[in-house]
Design a protein around this motif. Structure first.
Motif, PDB file in Angstrom:
ATOM      1  N   GLN A 117       0.851  -1.201   0.000  1.00  0.00           N
ATOM      2  CA  GLN A 117       0.000   0.000   0.000  1.00  0.00           C
ATOM      3  C   GLN A 117       0.883   1.245   0.000  1.00  0.00           C
ATOM      4  N   VAL A 118       0.541   2.202  -0.859  1.00  0.00           N
ATOM      5  CA  VAL A 118       1.244   3.483  -0.882  1.00  0.00           C
ATOM      6  C   VAL A 118       0.772   4.335   0.291  1.00  0.00           C
ATOM      7  N   GLY A 119       1.684   5.024   0.930  1.00  0.00           N
ATOM      8  CA  GLY A 119       1.311   5.913   2.031  1.00  0.00           C
ATOM      9  C   GLY A 119       2.154   5.747   3.272  1.00  0.00           C
ATOM     10  N   HIS A 120       3.115   4.829   3.237  1.00  0.00           N
ATOM     11  CA  HIS A 120       3.958   4.574   4.409  1.00  0.00           C
ATOM     12  C   HIS A 120       5.386   4.999   4.088  1.00  0.00           C
ATOM     13  N   TRP A 121       5.881   5.971   4.835  1.00  0.00           N
ATOM     14  CA  TRP A 121       7.137   6.644   4.518  1.00  0.00           C
ATOM     15  C   TRP A 121       8.230   6.308   5.530  1.00  0.00           C
ATOM     16  N   GLU A 122       9.461   6.427   5.070  1.00  0.00           N
ATOM     17  CA  GLU A 122      10.631   6.306   5.943  1.00  0.00           C
ATOM     18  C   GLU A 122      11.450   7.581   5.807  1.00  0.00           C
ATOM     19  N   GLY A 123      12.025   8.047   6.921  1.00  0.00           N
ATOM     20  CA  GLY A 123      12.766   9.303   6.889  1.00  0.00           C
ATOM     21  C   GLY A 123      14.122   9.205   7.547  1.00  0.00           C
ATOM     22  N   ASP A 124      15.040  10.058   7.097  1.00  0.00           N
ATOM     23  CA  ASP A 124      16.392  10.080   7.645  1.00  0.00           C
ATOM     24  C   ASP A 124      17.019  11.420   7.283  1.00  0.00           C
ATOM     25  N   THR A 125      18.218  11.668   7.785  1.00  0.00           N
ATOM     26  CA  THR A 125      18.970  12.853   7.397  1.00  0.00           C
ATOM     27  C   THR A 125      20.340  12.421   6.899  1.00  0.00           C
ATOM     28  N   VAL A 126      20.805  13.079   5.852  1.00  0.00           N
ATOM     29  CA  VAL A 126      22.137  12.849   5.296  1.00  0.00           C
ATOM     30  C   VAL A 126      22.952  14.100   5.553  1.00  0.00           C
ATOM     31  N   LEU A 137       1.146  16.265  -0.155  1.00  0.00           N
ATOM     32  CA  LEU A 137       0.901  14.844  -0.401  1.00  0.00           C
ATOM     33  C   LEU A 137       0.177  14.186   0.770  1.00  0.00           C
ATOM     34  N   ALA A 138      -0.367  14.999   1.663  1.00  0.00           N
ATOM     35  CA  ALA A 138      -0.945  14.495   2.919  1.00  0.00           C
ATOM     36  C   ALA A 138      -1.917  13.329   2.757  1.00  0.00           C
ATOM     37  N   PRO A 139      -2.766  13.271   1.701  1.00  0.00           N
ATOM     38  CA  PRO A 139      -3.664  12.107   1.564  1.00  0.00           C
ATOM     39  C   PRO A 139      -2.915  10.787   1.445  1.00  0.00           C
ATOM     40  N   LEU A 140      -1.630  10.857   1.037  1.00  0.00           N
ATOM     41  CA  LEU A 140      -0.840   9.632   0.901  1.00  0.00           C
ATOM     42  C   LEU A 140       0.290   9.590   1.924  1.00  0.00           C
ATOM     43  N   VAL A 141       0.019  10.126   3.101  1.00  0.00           N
ATOM     44  CA  VAL A 141       0.971  10.021   4.218  1.00  0.00           C
ATOM     45  C   VAL A 141       0.223   9.426   5.397  1.00  0.00           C
ATOM     46  N   VAL A 171       4.660   4.852 -10.286  1.00  0.00           N
ATOM     47  CA  VAL A 171       3.894   4.088  -9.300  1.00  0.00           C
ATOM     48  C   VAL A 171       3.212   5.028  -8.309  1.00  0.00           C
ATOM     49  N   PHE A 172       3.940   6.049  -7.857  1.00  0.00           N
ATOM     50  CA  PHE A 172       3.376   6.967  -6.870  1.00  0.00           C
ATOM     51  C   PHE A 172       2.262   7.816  -7.472  1.00  0.00           C
ATOM     52  N   GLU A 211       8.857   6.921   0.175  1.00  0.00           N
ATOM     53  CA  GLU A 211       7.633   6.131   0.291  1.00  0.00           C
ATOM     54  C   GLU A 211       7.984   4.665   0.021  1.00  0.00           C
ATOM     55  N   ARG A 212       7.543   3.782   0.901  1.00  0.00           N
ATOM     56  CA  ARG A 212       8.027   2.403   0.901  1.00  0.00           C
ATOM     57  C   ARG A 212       7.646   1.609  -0.349  1.00  0.00           C
ATOM     58  N   LYS A 213       6.413   1.681  -0.782  1.00  0.00           N
ATOM     59  CA  LYS A 213       5.979   0.845  -1.901  1.00  0.00           C
ATOM     60  C   LYS A 213       6.575   1.313  -3.227  1.00  0.00           C
ATOM     61  N   SER A 214       6.494   2.598  -3.500  1.00  0.00           N
ATOM     62  CA  SER A 214       6.904   3.130  -4.802  1.00  0.00           C
ATOM     63  C   SER A 214       8.380   3.484  -4.868  1.00  0.00           C
TER      64      SER A 214
END
Length: 317
Positions: A161-170, A214-218, A305-306, A184-187
């Protein structure tokens, strides 16, 4: 007598015998080969650092590509391959577009390296892995209200399912400034934002600014345990999302984001100061990575995909 090409095992034998001080004639006798075979091998496949069996095999394989008995690869095909390498595509991605096997592309790249070329610098995973210590203990204090990944619904792991995110800092050179990476994990679709430093206020504001359209897909966010994500409750309130935190020293629990950060480092090496990275350049990098075909997506792009999911959400609103 029918000539047979030297095998990899024979090339290692030559290397060992040379190290032992044997002459070319002695090596030929011990290997039951003609001395001209040994002489020709050393003349063709010796590099700046002397004769090395692995390099010799790669150089021989590269020459075989031009053999009249081999499948001919056109100059145009190699040109497109090199162009894709310079665009930071992987050999697997290139193979799908050009029609040359990824094994052949790897051989070409490493033969180029053996000959002093620089194509190998476009490949990923340039550094060896380093062991992490501290037995998995978190050493950076606690984040208030931290929700562990063990509480995250199991279906998110399937990437269905689209809508699940992962975050980090570089971070950049000398740990000054940082790029917030959101994937976004799926796409595999990614959003980038630069911040002057890694304070939780600046990082939270950057995440909210970039993801609000993009809030509807977060639906969920998953971070590591960096203190820059201490403002997760503010992010959740703004985006109507739920934040989870990976276990300490368990980067594989945010595999999509870790993989993307590796891709980003091809454009922004650790030694580069982020003050030299403009917002325009960051947008160009984001667009290029989002429009690169991915094997796990059936060679569709993350943007394709997204966007499909975004359009479905828009239709329902």
């Amino acid at each position: 007598m029918t000539y047979q090409h030297l095998s990899q095992t024979e090339r290692y034998q030559i290397y060992i015998l040379m190290k032992d001080g044997k002459t070319q004639t002695q090596i030929a006798q011990l290997m039951d080969r003609h001395k001209s075979t040994i002489s020709r091998e050393l003349a063709r496949n010796t590099g700046n650092r002397g004769y090395r069996p692995r390099q010799a095999c790669l150089l021989a394989q590269e020459r075989s590509l031009g053999s009249r008995n081999a499948t001919q690869i056109t100059i145009a095909e190699w040109g497109k391959t090199v162009d894709c390498l310079l665009e930071k595509w992987s050999p697997v991605q290139i193979a799908n577009q050009v029609g040359i096997s990824h094994e052949t592309i790897y051989r070409h790249v490493y033969a180029d390296k053996a000959a002093g070329g620089s194509l190998h610098q476009q490949l990923r995973c340039q550094k060896k892995r380093k062991k992490r210590y501290a037995s998995g203990r978190e050493r950076r204090g606690q984040i208030i209200g931290r929700r562990p990944i063990s509480e995250r619904p199991a279906h998110i792991e399937t990437q269905a399912q689209v809508g699940h995110w992962e975050g980090d800092t570089v971070i950049g050179a000398a740990h000054k400034q940082a790029v917030v990476t959101l994937v976004e994990r799926k796409s595999g679709y990614a959003v980038l934002a630069k911040v002057k430093n890694k304070t939780s206020d600046l990082v939270s504001a950057a995440i909210i600014s970039k993801l609000s359209p993009l809030a509807p897909l977060v639906k969920t966010m998953t971070f590591d345990n960096g203190k820059e994500f201490a403002g997760h409750s503010t992010i959740d309130a703004a985006l109507n999302s739920t934040t989870y935190f990976a276990d300490p020293f368990a980067s594989w629990q945010r595999g999509s984001n870790e993989n993307f950060n590796g891709l980003l480092r091809q454009y922004i090496p650790k030694k580069r100061a982020l003050s030299t990275v403009t917002d325009k350049e960051l947008r160009l990098i984001q667009d290029q990575l989002n429009n690169r075909p991915r094997k796990r997506l059936g060679f569709k792009t993350p943007s394709e995909v997204f966007t499909q999911s975004l359009n479905r959400v828009a239709l329902r609103v």
